[in-house]
Scaffold this motif. Structure first.
Motif, short mmCIF file in Angstrom:
data_model
loop_
_atom_site.label_atom_id
_atom_site.label_comp_id
_atom_site.label_asym_id
_atom_site.label_seq_id
_atom_site.Cartn_x
_atom_site.Cartn_y
_atom_site.Cartn_z
N PRO A 1 0.82 -1.21 0.00
CA PRO A 1 0.00 0.00 0.00
C PRO A 1 0.85 1.26 0.00
N ALA A 2 0.27 2.31 -0.57
CA ALA A 2 0.87 3.64 -0.59
C ALA A 2 0.17 4.45 0.49
N TYR A 3 0.93 4.86 1.47
CA TYR A 3 0.36 5.43 2.69
C TYR A 3 0.16 6.95 2.63
N GLU A 4 -0.82 7.42 3.41
CA GLU A 4 -1.05 8.85 3.61
C GLU A 4 0.03 9.39 4.55
N PRO A 5 0.47 10.58 4.42
CA PRO A 5 0.02 11.65 3.54
C PRO A 5 0.70 11.66 2.18
N ASP B 1 -3.10 9.29 -1.26
CA ASP B 1 -4.42 9.31 -0.66
C ASP B 1 -5.19 8.06 -1.10
N SER B 2 -5.75 7.36 -0.15
CA SER B 2 -6.62 6.20 -0.41
C SER B 2 -5.90 5.08 -1.17
N ASN B 3 -4.56 4.97 -0.99
CA ASN B 3 -3.77 3.94 -1.66
C ASN B 3 -3.98 3.96 -3.18
#
Length: 139
Positions: free
Chosen positions: A62-66, A69-71
């Motif tokens: 997953p691509a994390y915040e910040p 956004d929303s992966n």
């Protein structure tokens, strides 16, 4: 033994510098690799791109915040997603010419050819990793 060095982006300023230096990694013995700012190489049909006419940007999932956004890196929301699209624009790419690909964390800095033009990720720089790839300035 030769190895391909791919840039791993870590900051907005470094990505802009990457864009000014060229559209895709060059062999280390070329003028571009030595810091040439030949803007004529920065075109959407540059044959050095992973895929001509497309800017391929990698990140992990997953691509994390910040940072994202929303992966969903392709939505342009989050710091790193917005930076990647800003670099693409500077290089002359339209938003629909940017393709996001998943590159697992440990593969992003492994030696060898990569299926992307640059990776934007949160990777700590270690001496061993720096032997395999070129890192931008960290934030």
């Amino acid at each position: 033994m030769s190895r391909t060095r791919m840039p791993l982006a870590a900051s907005a300023a470094a990505l802009v510098a990457l864009a000014a230096a060229g559209c895709a990694p060059q062999p280390q013995n070329t003028p571009a690799a030595a810091g040439s700012k030949d803007a004529s190489r920065c075109t959407t049909d540059n044959p050095s791109l992973h895929k001509r006419g497309q800017l391929t940007v990698a990140t992990d999932s997953p691509a994390y915040e910040p940072w994202f956004d929303s992966n969903t890196p392709s939505n342009g929301k989050g710091f790193e997603s917005a930076v990647a699209y800003a670099v693409a624009e500077k290089l002359g790419f339209e938003r629909d010419q940017v393709k996001w690909v998943v590159e697992p964390f440990a593969h992003s800095y492994a030696p060898g050819p990569k299926p992307f033009d640059f990776d934007i990720n949160q990777i700590s720089i270690t001496p061993q990793r720096a032997k395999a790839v070129d890192f931008s300035t960290s934030y």
